[in-house]
Design a protein around this motif. Structure first.
Motif, PDB file in Angstrom:
ATOM      1  N   ALA A  86     -12.877 -22.069  -4.713  1.00  0.00           N
ATOM      2  CA  ALA A  86     -13.496 -21.787  -3.414  1.00  0.00           C
ATOM      3  C   ALA A  86     -14.934 -22.280  -3.356  1.00  0.00           C
ATOM      4  N   ASP A  87     -15.552 -22.480  -4.534  1.00  0.00           N
ATOM      5  CA  ASP A  87     -16.940 -22.945  -4.596  1.00  0.00           C
ATOM      6  C   ASP A  87     -17.041 -24.463  -4.699  1.00  0.00           C
ATOM      7  N   HIS A  88     -15.933 -25.187  -4.462  1.00  0.00           N
ATOM      8  CA  HIS A  88     -15.946 -26.625  -4.742  1.00  0.00           C
ATOM      9  C   HIS A  88     -16.931 -27.397  -3.873  1.00  0.00           C
ATOM     10  N   ASP A  89     -17.108 -26.999  -2.623  1.00  0.00           N
ATOM     11  CA  ASP A  89     -18.075 -27.702  -1.783  1.00  0.00           C
ATOM     12  C   ASP A  89     -19.475 -27.610  -2.387  1.00  0.00           C
ATOM     13  N   PHE A  90     -19.808 -26.442  -2.904  1.00  0.00           N
ATOM     14  CA  PHE A  90     -21.118 -26.209  -3.501  1.00  0.00           C
ATOM     15  C   PHE A  90     -21.340 -27.091  -4.729  1.00  0.00           C
ATOM     16  N   PHE A  91     -20.406 -27.066  -5.679  1.00  0.00           N
ATOM     17  CA  PHE A  91     -20.674 -27.826  -6.908  1.00  0.00           C
ATOM     18  C   PHE A  91     -20.486 -29.324  -6.713  1.00  0.00           C
ATOM     19  N   ARG A 132     -21.325 -30.933  -3.938  1.00  0.00           N
ATOM     20  CA  ARG A 132     -22.548 -31.369  -3.261  1.00  0.00           C
ATOM     21  C   ARG A 132     -23.682 -31.572  -4.265  1.00  0.00           C
ATOM     22  N   ASN A 133     -23.844 -30.658  -5.193  1.00  0.00           N
ATOM     23  CA  ASN A 133     -24.901 -30.800  -6.200  1.00  0.00           C
ATOM     24  C   ASN A 133     -24.580 -31.895  -7.203  1.00  0.00           C
ATOM     25  N   SER A 134     -23.312 -32.073  -7.521  1.00  0.00           N
ATOM     26  CA  SER A 134     -22.922 -33.152  -8.435  1.00  0.00           C
ATOM     27  C   SER A 134     -23.284 -34.511  -7.857  1.00  0.00           C
ATOM     28  N   LYS A 135     -23.070 -34.688  -6.553  1.00  0.00           N
ATOM     29  CA  LYS A 135     -23.380 -35.963  -5.913  1.00  0.00           C
ATOM     30  C   LYS A 135     -24.864 -36.289  -6.018  1.00  0.00           C
ATOM     31  N   VAL A 136     -25.715 -35.275  -5.904  1.00  0.00           N
ATOM     32  CA  VAL A 136     -27.157 -35.493  -6.051  1.00  0.00           C
ATOM     33  C   VAL A 136     -27.482 -35.951  -7.464  1.00  0.00           C
ATOM     34  N   ILE A 137     -26.849 -35.341  -8.450  1.00  0.00           N
ATOM     35  CA  ILE A 137     -27.137 -35.641  -9.853  1.00  0.00           C
ATOM     36  C   ILE A 137     -26.752 -37.069 -10.217  1.00  0.00           C
ATOM     37  N   VAL A 138     -25.618 -37.553  -9.708  1.00  0.00           N
ATOM     38  CA  VAL A 138     -25.141 -38.881 -10.100  1.00  0.00           C
ATOM     39  C   VAL A 138     -25.627 -39.989  -9.166  1.00  0.00           C
ATOM     40  N   HIS A 139     -26.329 -39.625  -8.079  1.00  0.00           N
ATOM     41  CA  HIS A 139     -26.816 -40.640  -7.144  1.00  0.00           C
ATOM     42  C   HIS A 139     -28.039 -41.337  -7.732  1.00  0.00           C
ATOM     43  N   ARG A 140     -27.981 -42.650  -7.790  1.00  0.00           N
ATOM     44  CA  ARG A 140     -29.051 -43.425  -8.427  1.00  0.00           C
ATOM     45  C   ARG A 140     -30.393 -43.233  -7.747  1.00  0.00           C
ATOM     46  N   ASP A 141     -30.397 -43.043  -6.439  1.00  0.00           N
ATOM     47  CA  ASP A 141     -31.640 -42.966  -5.686  1.00  0.00           C
ATOM     48  C   ASP A 141     -32.186 -41.551  -5.549  1.00  0.00           C
ATOM     49  N   SER A 142     -31.543 -40.570  -6.155  1.00  0.00           N
ATOM     50  CA  SER A 142     -32.094 -39.215  -6.127  1.00  0.00           C
ATOM     51  C   SER A 142     -33.417 -39.189  -6.877  1.00  0.00           C
ATOM     52  N   THR A 143     -34.378 -38.453  -6.353  1.00  0.00           N
ATOM     53  CA  THR A 143     -35.667 -38.336  -7.030  1.00  0.00           C
ATOM     54  C   THR A 143     -35.531 -37.425  -8.235  1.00  0.00           C
ATOM     55  N   THR A 144     -36.553 -37.458  -9.111  1.00  0.00           N
ATOM     56  CA  THR A 144     -36.559 -36.581 -10.273  1.00  0.00           C
ATOM     57  C   THR A 144     -36.452 -35.126  -9.842  1.00  0.00           C
ATOM     58  N   GLU A 145     -37.194 -34.783  -8.799  1.00  0.00           N
ATOM     59  CA  GLU A 145     -37.195 -33.409  -8.312  1.00  0.00           C
ATOM     60  C   GLU A 145     -35.832 -33.015  -7.757  1.00  0.00           C
ATOM     61  N   GLN A 146     -35.201 -33.917  -6.999  1.00  0.00           N
ATOM     62  CA  GLN A 146     -33.890 -33.616  -6.431  1.00  0.00           C
ATOM     63  C   GLN A 146     -32.843 -33.430  -7.526  1.00  0.00           C
ATOM     64  N   ARG A 147     -32.871 -34.322  -8.495  1.00  0.00           N
ATOM     65  CA  ARG A 147     -31.901 -34.233  -9.583  1.00  0.00           C
ATOM     66  C   ARG A 147     -32.124 -32.970 -10.414  1.00  0.00           C
ATOM     67  N   SER A 148     -33.384 -32.678 -10.708  1.00  0.00           N
ATOM     68  CA  SER A 148     -33.713 -31.487 -11.487  1.00  0.00           C
ATOM     69  C   SER A 148     -33.311 -30.218 -10.751  1.00  0.00           C
ATOM     70  N   THR A 149     -33.552 -30.182  -9.437  1.00  0.00           N
ATOM     71  CA  THR A 149     -33.178 -29.020  -8.641  1.00  0.00           C
ATOM     72  C   THR A 149     -31.672 -28.816  -8.635  1.00  0.00           C
ATOM     73  N   ALA A 150     -30.926 -29.906  -8.466  1.00  0.00           N
ATOM     74  CA  ALA A 150     -29.466 -29.801  -8.449  1.00  0.00           C
ATOM     75  C   ALA A 150     -28.932 -29.333  -9.803  1.00  0.00           C
ATOM     76  N   LEU A 151     -29.483 -29.866 -10.886  1.00  0.00           N
ATOM     77  CA  LEU A 151     -29.079 -29.432 -12.217  1.00  0.00           C
ATOM     78  C   LEU A 151     -29.393 -27.954 -12.417  1.00  0.00           C
ATOM     79  N   GLY A 152     -30.595 -27.546 -11.991  1.00  0.00           N
ATOM     80  CA  GLY A 152     -30.981 -26.146 -12.132  1.00  0.00           C
ATOM     81  C   GLY A 152     -30.093 -25.226 -11.317  1.00  0.00           C
ATOM     82  N   THR A 153     -29.731 -25.674 -10.123  1.00  0.00           N
ATOM     83  CA  THR A 153     -28.857 -24.881  -9.265  1.00  0.00           C
ATOM     84  C   THR A 153     -27.481 -24.699  -9.893  1.00  0.00           C
ATOM     85  N   LEU A 154     -26.924 -25.787 -10.433  1.00  0.00           N
ATOM     86  CA  LEU A 154     -25.623 -25.684 -11.087  1.00  0.00           C
ATOM     87  C   LEU A 154     -25.699 -24.852 -12.363  1.00  0.00           C
TER      88      LEU A 154
END
Length: 413
Positions: free
Chosen positions: A172-177, A179-201
């Motif tokens: 049921a949480d698949h949309d949440f994880f 969405r954050n996974s896409k940020v982590i693997v996106h080449r153009d994500s900033t350091t802050e965006q990637r770090s936030t997504a990792l921290g959230t997961l």
């Protein structure tokens, strides 16, 4: 006689930038510049975003040799590591994605804790469950209005449901994880965006581990929680291991399902042969291995750094120099694969390096292979008239991520 290509730094303008772009209209093939570099030398220099000039390993034999060499480190905290993007402060306290970026013996110690569910025997026991998921998702597609996006309707939910079952994560949480996974693997994500997504997961997985401490189940997170309770594993490390397995367990397989389908649709004779032989387990298995070789889901190279001087292929990689091993060009090396640019589902391609090589080769490869075998033996048999619902030119490819694939794949039948 050996060389260190010392002129690479001196002649900065001559060092090509990495990663490189694929040729227009050739989304399945490695960048043309990589092909040229492979023909010219086993190793060469490339330039990264930060101006550093690590070694690029262009040929299959040297790739396997270095990936198996204990003098090569996967730890991004080592000076000279060729980071694909600015490194988060999270690395100062260890890798945010656990043992994948550690060296032995700590890498081996943590990896052993999660090996059991990925053994061939345990994975094969999951095959009926995966078959049921695949059939259910195809049933849903067949009752939906056409065209259908194969990514959202099939390629993404199948591996997500499987890894959720294995880990003990609520689907049921698949949309949440996702969405954050896409940020982590996106080449153009900033350091802050990637770090936030990792921290959230990590926070999310930590909460699940906490629940498993008091209400364990028959799943991998419950096994990790038991190790936390016994004092064998810090709770923070357990959540990091969960993040790694959750991301790796659905991102790569989902992209492989969609991209593999597109490749087969563009090779109709190969697809027809697979469809007609879908009950031939050997043909299905060889199709999976060949598509893993032919396509390149992890397409920005495995990153390493030398801990000692290493002499290889007439060059010397000095201690502290970065090393990048791009499996896309390794799997197209004519010295390892006859006619490497031709898709041949009857080829014996089992020696490909899509899953890496050595102690860091992909832990989940038995699961990925089994999932792909079920998908490729079922989807085209049950929907024999499956075809693209748009021109190939309209399909958007993930050139901007560390995991390659397509954003959408509109299909009809």
């Amino acid at each position: 006689m050996t060389s260190t290509l010392g002129s690479a730094e001196e002649n900065a303008a001559e060092v090509p930038e990495y990663p490189m772009s694929r040729a227009e209209g050739c989304p399945f093939d490695p960048p043309p510049q990589l092909r040229t570099m492979q023909r010219e030398a086993p190793l060469s220099r490339v330039r990264l975003w930060d101006g550093s000039t690590p070694w690029l390993v262009n040929r299959y034999a040297e790739q396997r040799a270095l990936l198996a060499d204990s003098r090569i480190s996967s730890d991004p905290t080592n000076p000279g590591y060729p980071a694909p993007a600015p490194v988060s402060d999270e690395h100062s306290e260890g890798s945010p994605v656990s043992f994948i970026l550690m060296d032995d013996p700590e890498h081996a110690r943590l990896r052993r804790m999660v090996t059991a569910p990925f053994t061939i025997k345990r994975v094969e026991a999951m095959r009926p469950f995966v078959q049921r998921i695949v059939d259910e998702k195809i049933d849903e597609m067949l009752t939906a209005d056409e065209p259908v996006d194969l990514v959202e309707a099939f390629a993404l939910p199948v591996p997500s449901l499987v890894i959720c079952q294995l880990l003990g994560v609520p689907y049921a949480d698949h949309d949440f994880f996702q969405r954050n996974s896409k940020v982590i693997v996106h080449r153009d994500s900033t350091t802050e965006q990637r770090s936030t997504a990792l921290g959230t997961l990590a926070e999310y997985l930590d909460g699940l581990v906490g629940r498993k401490l008091t209400d364990p189940g028959e799943d991998l997170l419950s096994d990790l929680a038991a190790r936390v309770e016994s004092g064998e594993l810090p709770r923070r490390e357990a959540s990091r291991m969960g993040v790694l397995l959750l991301i790796a367990g659905h991102e790569t397989t989902a992209n492989m399902i969609a991209l593999g389908t597109l490749a087969l649709l563009e090779h109709p004779r190969q697809l027809a042969e697979l469809r007609e032989g879908s009950d031939d387990s050997k043909l299905v298995a060889s199709t999976v291995e060949e598509l893993l070789r032919y396509l390149h889901i992890t397409h920005n190279g495995r990153r390493r750094v030398a801990l000692e001087d290493i002499e290889i292929a007439g060059e010397v990689i000095r201690a502290g120099e970065g090393v990048i091993v791009p499996n896309d060009i390794g799997n197209r090396d004519p010295d390892a694969f006859t006619e490497p640019d031709r898709l041949d589902i009857r080829r014996d391609a089992r020696h490909h390096v899509a899953f890496g090589f050595g102690v860091h080769q992909c832990l989940g490869q038995p699961l990925a292979r089994m999932e792909l075998q079920v998908v490729y033996s079922t989807l085209y048999r049950r929907i024999p008239t499956l075809r693209l619902a748009t021109d190939r030119e309209n399909i958007s490819f993930k050139h901007d991520g560390s995991v390659y694939g397509v954003y959408e794949l509109p299909v009809t039948w």
